[in-house]
Design a protein around this motif. Sequence first.
Motif, PDB file in Angstrom:
ATOM      1  N   THR A  74     -39.059 -20.649  10.268  1.00  0.00           N
ATOM      2  CA  THR A  74     -40.385 -21.001  10.793  1.00  0.00           C
ATOM      3  C   THR A  74     -41.448 -20.012  10.333  1.00  0.00           C
ATOM      4  OG1 THR A  74     -39.916 -19.765  12.809  1.00  0.00           O
ATOM      5  CG2 THR A  74     -39.460 -22.133  12.837  1.00  0.00           C
ATOM      6  N   LEU A  75     -41.044 -18.890   9.750  1.00  0.00           N
ATOM      7  CA  LEU A  75     -41.988 -17.876   9.274  1.00  0.00           C
ATOM      8  C   LEU A  75     -42.265 -18.044   7.790  1.00  0.00           C
ATOM      9  CD1 LEU A  75     -40.385 -14.785  11.024  1.00  0.00           C
ATOM     10  CD2 LEU A  75     -42.430 -15.982  11.747  1.00  0.00           C
ATOM     11  N   ILE A  76     -43.454 -17.620   7.384  1.00  0.00           N
ATOM     12  CA  ILE A  76     -43.780 -17.495   5.968  1.00  0.00           C
ATOM     13  C   ILE A  76     -43.882 -15.999   5.697  1.00  0.00           C
ATOM     14  CG2 ILE A  76     -45.522 -17.838   4.191  1.00  0.00           C
ATOM     15  CD1 ILE A  76     -46.288 -20.448   5.527  1.00  0.00           C
ATOM     16  N   ASP A  77     -43.113 -15.528   4.723  1.00  0.00           N
ATOM     17  CA  ASP A  77     -43.043 -14.111   4.384  1.00  0.00           C
ATOM     18  C   ASP A  77     -43.238 -14.000   2.878  1.00  0.00           C
ATOM     19  OD1 ASP A  77     -42.320 -11.445   3.969  1.00  0.00           O
ATOM     20  OD2 ASP A  77     -40.296 -11.666   4.778  1.00  0.00           O
ATOM     21  N   LEU A  78     -44.283 -13.305   2.447  1.00  0.00           N
ATOM     22  CA  LEU A  78     -44.501 -13.156   1.013  1.00  0.00           C
ATOM     23  C   LEU A  78     -44.980 -11.754   0.671  1.00  0.00           C
ATOM     24  CD1 LEU A  78     -47.838 -13.541   0.507  1.00  0.00           C
ATOM     25  CD2 LEU A  78     -47.194 -15.882   0.912  1.00  0.00           C
ATOM     26  N   THR A  79     -44.620 -11.337  -0.529  1.00  0.00           N
ATOM     27  CA  THR A  79     -44.975 -10.012  -1.019  1.00  0.00           C
ATOM     28  C   THR A  79     -45.350 -10.115  -2.484  1.00  0.00           C
ATOM     29  OG1 THR A  79     -43.439  -8.947   0.519  1.00  0.00           O
ATOM     30  CG2 THR A  79     -44.156  -7.636  -1.355  1.00  0.00           C
ATOM     31  N   MET A 125     -47.413 -10.047   3.583  1.00  0.00           N
ATOM     32  CA  MET A 125     -47.861 -10.791   4.746  1.00  0.00           C
ATOM     33  C   MET A 125     -46.717 -11.646   5.266  1.00  0.00           C
ATOM     34  SD  MET A 125     -50.928 -13.543   4.943  1.00  0.00           S
ATOM     35  CE  MET A 125     -50.104 -15.095   5.177  1.00  0.00           C
ATOM     36  N   TYR A 126     -46.586 -11.693   6.570  1.00  0.00           N
ATOM     37  CA  TYR A 126     -45.680 -12.666   7.161  1.00  0.00           C
ATOM     38  C   TYR A 126     -46.303 -13.137   8.460  1.00  0.00           C
ATOM     39  CZ  TYR A 126     -43.747  -9.427  10.660  1.00  0.00           C
ATOM     40  OH  TYR A 126     -43.585  -8.570  11.701  1.00  0.00           O
ATOM     41  N   SER A 127     -46.048 -14.393   8.766  1.00  0.00           N
ATOM     42  CA  SER A 127     -46.612 -14.961   9.988  1.00  0.00           C
ATOM     43  C   SER A 127     -45.802 -16.175  10.411  1.00  0.00           C
ATOM     44  CB  SER A 127     -48.077 -15.360   9.771  1.00  0.00           C
ATOM     45  OG  SER A 127     -48.163 -16.433   8.861  1.00  0.00           O
ATOM     46  N   LYS A 128     -45.948 -16.510  11.670  1.00  0.00           N
ATOM     47  CA  LYS A 128     -45.365 -17.742  12.195  1.00  0.00           C
ATOM     48  C   LYS A 128     -46.531 -18.700  12.403  1.00  0.00           C
ATOM     49  CE  LYS A 128     -42.290 -19.658  15.603  1.00  0.00           C
ATOM     50  NZ  LYS A 128     -41.373 -19.392  16.691  1.00  0.00           N
ATOM     51  N   LEU A 166     -49.227 -23.140   2.692  1.00  0.00           N
ATOM     52  CA  LEU A 166     -48.669 -22.322   1.628  1.00  0.00           C
ATOM     53  C   LEU A 166     -49.636 -22.058   0.480  1.00  0.00           C
ATOM     54  CD1 LEU A 166     -46.180 -20.767   1.007  1.00  0.00           C
ATOM     55  CD2 LEU A 166     -45.195 -22.797  -0.020  1.00  0.00           C
ATOM     56  N   VAL A 167     -50.280 -23.071  -0.049  1.00  0.00           N
ATOM     57  CA  VAL A 167     -51.208 -22.876  -1.165  1.00  0.00           C
ATOM     58  C   VAL A 167     -52.376 -21.985  -0.738  1.00  0.00           C
ATOM     59  CG1 VAL A 167     -52.821 -24.033  -2.730  1.00  0.00           C
ATOM     60  CG2 VAL A 167     -50.551 -25.000  -2.340  1.00  0.00           C
ATOM     61  N   ASN A 168     -52.892 -22.211   0.476  1.00  0.00           N
ATOM     62  CA  ASN A 168     -53.990 -21.371   0.966  1.00  0.00           C
ATOM     63  C   ASN A 168     -53.555 -19.919   1.142  1.00  0.00           C
ATOM     64  OD1 ASN A 168     -55.758 -23.527   1.018  1.00  0.00           O
ATOM     65  ND2 ASN A 168     -55.365 -23.992   3.160  1.00  0.00           N
ATOM     66  N   THR A 169     -52.318 -19.715   1.569  1.00  0.00           N
ATOM     67  CA  THR A 169     -51.803 -18.358   1.754  1.00  0.00           C
ATOM     68  C   THR A 169     -51.683 -17.649   0.409  1.00  0.00           C
ATOM     69  OG1 THR A 169     -50.595 -19.092   3.709  1.00  0.00           O
ATOM     70  CG2 THR A 169     -49.917 -17.004   2.741  1.00  0.00           C
TER      71      THR A 169
END
Length: 189
Positions: free
Chosen positions: A11-16, A27-30, A39-42
């Motif tokens: 359920t989280l998005i985690d990117l580096t 950044m990571y967030s739920k 996703l594209v906006n992130t």
Amino acid sequence: MLEFAIDASSTLIDLTLFENGKVIFQMYSKPEKTHSQLLVNTVDFMLKATGFELDDIDTVYCVAGPGRHTSIRVVISTLKGLFFKREEINCFRVNGLDLTASLVSRKTKFRVVGEFFSKMAYFSDYEFDESGNLKRLTKPRKGSESEIFSGEVDVYRCNDVNLYPKTPHIHKIKDFAEKVSLFSLNPIY
């Protein structure tokens, strides 16, 4: 050299984003919305925040399972779309169990389990050798809750928010990652 790592298998998005091996954005967030809505906006926010463009990224690490199949497919499809015009990009398919295991600091055998779906989950056993290198003791396999939690081994969950962020640690398991072409990147399970 820019490297991008993403894990949205839960359920989280985690990117580096790494520049020459150093984290320059994490950044990571739920999110309240679905991964497909954000996703594209992130990724766009990450690029604007760092002043880079998609064409500057040389390498992509994608957690491709186990996890939420729809989320994983959204991430993979998004990556294929974002980097579609790129003829050459290094792409690595990462197992989320391995990435989670790399964050556990234990000297004894332990188990990592993914999310349960229909009372079943993927899991694998690990330990660290004398040099501190992670060793996968068993191939990832699917099991029931009673099988996974039986025995005297500590169990860590992939979706444990206390183990996030994960993607800044992607280089710890580079030897576990499978190099694939971007367009043959598919879910692991």
